[in-house]
Design an enzyme around this catalytic site. Structure first.
Site, PDB file in Angstrom:
ATOM      1  N   GLY A  20     -15.076  22.017  57.023  1.00  7.93           N
ATOM      2  CA  GLY A  20     -16.146  21.440  56.196  1.00  7.93           C
ATOM      3  C   GLY A  20     -15.829  19.988  55.874  1.00  7.93           C
ATOM      4  N   ARG A  81     -16.243  23.464  63.246  1.00  7.21           N
ATOM      5  CA  ARG A  81     -15.302  24.592  63.210  1.00  7.21           C
ATOM      6  C   ARG A  81     -15.325  25.159  64.627  1.00  7.21           C
ATOM      7  NH1 ARG A  81     -15.109  25.254  57.444  1.00  7.21           N
ATOM      8  NH2 ARG A  81     -17.130  25.055  56.462  1.00  7.21           N
ATOM      9  N   ASP A 112      -6.974  24.407  55.500  1.00  9.96           N
ATOM     10  CA  ASP A 112      -5.880  25.248  56.019  1.00  9.96           C
ATOM     11  C   ASP A 112      -6.131  25.746  57.449  1.00  9.96           C
ATOM     12  OD1 ASP A 112      -7.911  26.945  54.864  1.00  9.96           O
ATOM     13  OD2 ASP A 112      -6.532  28.604  55.215  1.00  9.96           O
ATOM     14  N   THR A 135     -10.544  18.848  51.924  1.00 10.81           N
ATOM     15  CA  THR A 135     -11.468  19.956  51.635  1.00 10.81           C
ATOM     16  C   THR A 135     -11.825  19.904  50.163  1.00 10.81           C
ATOM     17  OG1 THR A 135     -11.662  22.355  51.323  1.00 10.81           O
ATOM     18  CG2 THR A 135      -9.436  21.516  51.525  1.00 10.81           C
ATOM     19  N   ASP A 137     -12.308  22.286  48.354  1.00 10.28           N
ATOM     20  CA  ASP A 137     -11.862  23.516  47.682  1.00 10.28           C
ATOM     21  C   ASP A 137     -10.533  23.396  46.931  1.00 10.28           C
ATOM     22  OD1 ASP A 137     -14.122  24.540  48.816  1.00 10.28           O
ATOM     23  OD2 ASP A 137     -13.097  25.780  50.301  1.00 10.28           O
ATOM     24  N   ASP A 139      -7.521  23.963  47.865  1.00 16.20           N
ATOM     25  CA  ASP A 139      -6.853  25.261  48.021  1.00 16.20           C
ATOM     26  C   ASP A 139      -5.786  25.260  49.116  1.00 16.20           C
ATOM     27  OD1 ASP A 139      -8.530  24.999  50.189  1.00 16.20           O
ATOM     28  OD2 ASP A 139      -9.333  27.022  50.094  1.00 16.20           O
ATOM     29  N   ARG A 181     -15.557  29.029  48.281  1.00 13.14           N
ATOM     30  CA  ARG A 181     -15.137  30.272  48.948  1.00 13.14           C
ATOM     31  C   ARG A 181     -14.255  31.093  48.018  1.00 13.14           C
ATOM     32  NH1 ARG A 181     -14.656  28.408  54.764  1.00 13.14           N
ATOM     33  NH2 ARG A 181     -16.698  28.974  55.505  1.00 13.14           N
TER      34      ARG A 181
HETATM   35  O1  F6P Z   1     -14.357  24.920  52.827  1.00 14.50           O
HETATM   36  C1  F6P Z   1     -15.229  24.026  52.269  1.00 14.50           C
HETATM   37  C2  F6P Z   1     -16.543  24.682  51.952  1.00 14.50           C
HETATM   38  O2  F6P Z   1     -17.432  23.722  51.441  1.00 14.50           O
HETATM   39  C3  F6P Z   1     -16.465  25.879  50.995  1.00 14.50           C
HETATM   40  O3  F6P Z   1     -16.427  25.488  49.656  1.00 14.50           O
HETATM   41  C4  F6P Z   1     -17.704  26.634  51.365  1.00 14.50           C
HETATM   42  O4  F6P Z   1     -17.545  27.987  51.051  1.00 14.50           O
HETATM   43  C5  F6P Z   1     -17.802  26.417  52.838  1.00 14.50           C
HETATM   44  O5  F6P Z   1     -17.123  25.213  53.125  1.00 14.50           O
HETATM   45  C6  F6P Z   1     -19.204  26.328  53.355  1.00 14.50           C
HETATM   46  O6  F6P Z   1     -19.149  26.199  54.739  1.00 14.50           O
HETATM   47  P1  F6P Z   1     -20.385  25.728  55.620  1.00 14.50           P
HETATM   48  O7  F6P Z   1     -20.659  24.305  55.295  1.00 14.50           O
HETATM   49  O8  F6P Z   1     -19.944  25.913  57.010  1.00 14.50           O
HETATM   50  O9  F6P Z   1     -21.530  26.585  55.221  1.00 14.50           O
END
Ligand code: F6P
Length: 331
Positions: A20, A81, A112, A135, A137, A139, A181
């Site tokens: 992301g 991804r 990660d 990120t 997050d 995390d 997440r």
């Molecule tokens: O990992 C970063 C993040 O923004 C999370 O907070 C969220 O759950 C996820 O990516 C959303 O992913 P996508 O943009 O692929 O829907």
């Protein structure tokens, strides 16, 4: 395991973003490119993360290529991804492409999952890698901070303040779902900063009875609104589950607002710009110093370098004192 060997001559490095996007990635890219150019290295930008690497989507970057980008959210390199890169065959193909371009080291800005990919590439193909934690997050283990977290929290706090205005006017309860997440980080900080009545964390079992009790107690003592901040969990939509349970079990009406991707966009805050710039610069100087599998980290208020292997785990723990603070202040 030490990520440092004796310094070897670096000529060419490449940089990509993965997973992301997060606000501040552009500051990190700029710092990587300008530090590398400043040391006489050639630097290449890989478009669209590991997927772009597998498509040979690579171009040389110059100091001028990264002008006027640091104030913008998202990433000029774009991101993805990649499922193919998760396979040994995919990484073999990626390594061959890097070798064809005579790239000595790869800087990976991501979370990660991106770090695990970088580590596998290093182990399997002896390519030097350097992680920069990007990120929203917050995390990643081994670092107190990941680029984008401050901006995401800022965006969410601004939104919740607006929701509070309308919630007060109608004497309503709102469940506001934030990103993250399985990470409790955004929810907890946003909860404290907006005076939320309750925070639902992905790591904890939801106590509907307590939430309903807190709302009721608030109304009895004259509160004109209640805000519950809920971390989305693996799949977005937890807000509606909470809404349904509160209604069916406790006859509590609540509105749901899912903040979603607006949290990830927008101009990075000064904190994100600063830390991203420091990390981008540190990443390149550490590669020049001979680190072959490292990651930049933010510890005790300072940017430094750590073995990548120490940062591969997802970090979902939270500071219990922050929950206590929120609880104590929302009476
Ligand atoms: O990992 C970063 C993040 O923004 C999370 O907070 C969220 O759950 C996820 O990516 C959303 O992913 P996508 O943009 O692929 O829907």
């Amino acid at each position: 395991m030490n990520s440092k060997l004796k310094p070897k001559k670096l000529n060419r490095i490449a940089v990509l973003c993965s997973g992301g996007d997060s606000p501040g990635m552009n500051c990190a890219i700029r710092a990587v490119v300008r530090t590398a150019v400043g040391h006489g290295l050639k630097v290449y930008g890989i478009q669209k993360g590991y997927a772009g690497l597998l498509e040979n989507n690579i171009r040389e970057l110059f100091a001028s290529s990264v002008g006027n980008i640091l104030q913008h959210g998202g990433t000029v390199l774009q991101t993805s991804r990649s499922t193919e890169f998760r396979t040994p065959e995919g990484r073999k193909k990626a390594a061959a492409i890097l070798k064809k371009h005579k790239i000595d080291a790869l800087v990976v800005i991501g979370g990660d999952g991106s770090y695990n990919g970088a580590m596998a590439l290093h182990k399997e193909h002896n390519i030097s890698v350097m992680g920069i934690p990007g990120t929203i997050d917050n995390d990643i283990s081994g670092t107190d901070y990941t680029i984008g977290f401050d901006t995401a929290v800022f965006n969410a706090v601004e939104a919740v303040d607006k929701i509070r205005d309308t919630a007060n006017s109608h004497a309503r309860t709102f469940i506001v779902e934030v990103m993250g997440r399985k990470s409790p980080a955004i929810a907890l900080k946003v909860g404290i900063c907006t005076g939320a009545e309750n925070v639902v964390l992905p790591t904890e079992k939801i106590n509907f009875k307590k939430i309903a009790g807190d709302i009721d107690r608030g109304i009895k003592r004259g509160k004109t609104s209640s805000i519950i901040i809920a971390a989305e969990g693996e799949v977005s939509g937890i807000g509606y589950t909470i809404q349904k349970n509160l209604k069916e079990k406790f006859k509590v009406d609540a509105h749901v607002c899912i903040l979603g991707h607006i949290q990830r966009g927008g101009n990075p805050t000064p904190t994100d710009r600063l830390i991203a710039s420091q990390m981008g610069s540190q990443a390149v100087s550490s590669l020049i110093d001979g680190h072959i599998a490292g990651a930049t980290v933010f510890l005790n208020g300072k940017v430094s370098i750590s073995p990548l292997i120490d940062c591969l785990r997802k970090k979902n723990e939270f500071d219990v004192s922050e929950v206590e603070l929120l609880t104590a202040l929302s009476i």
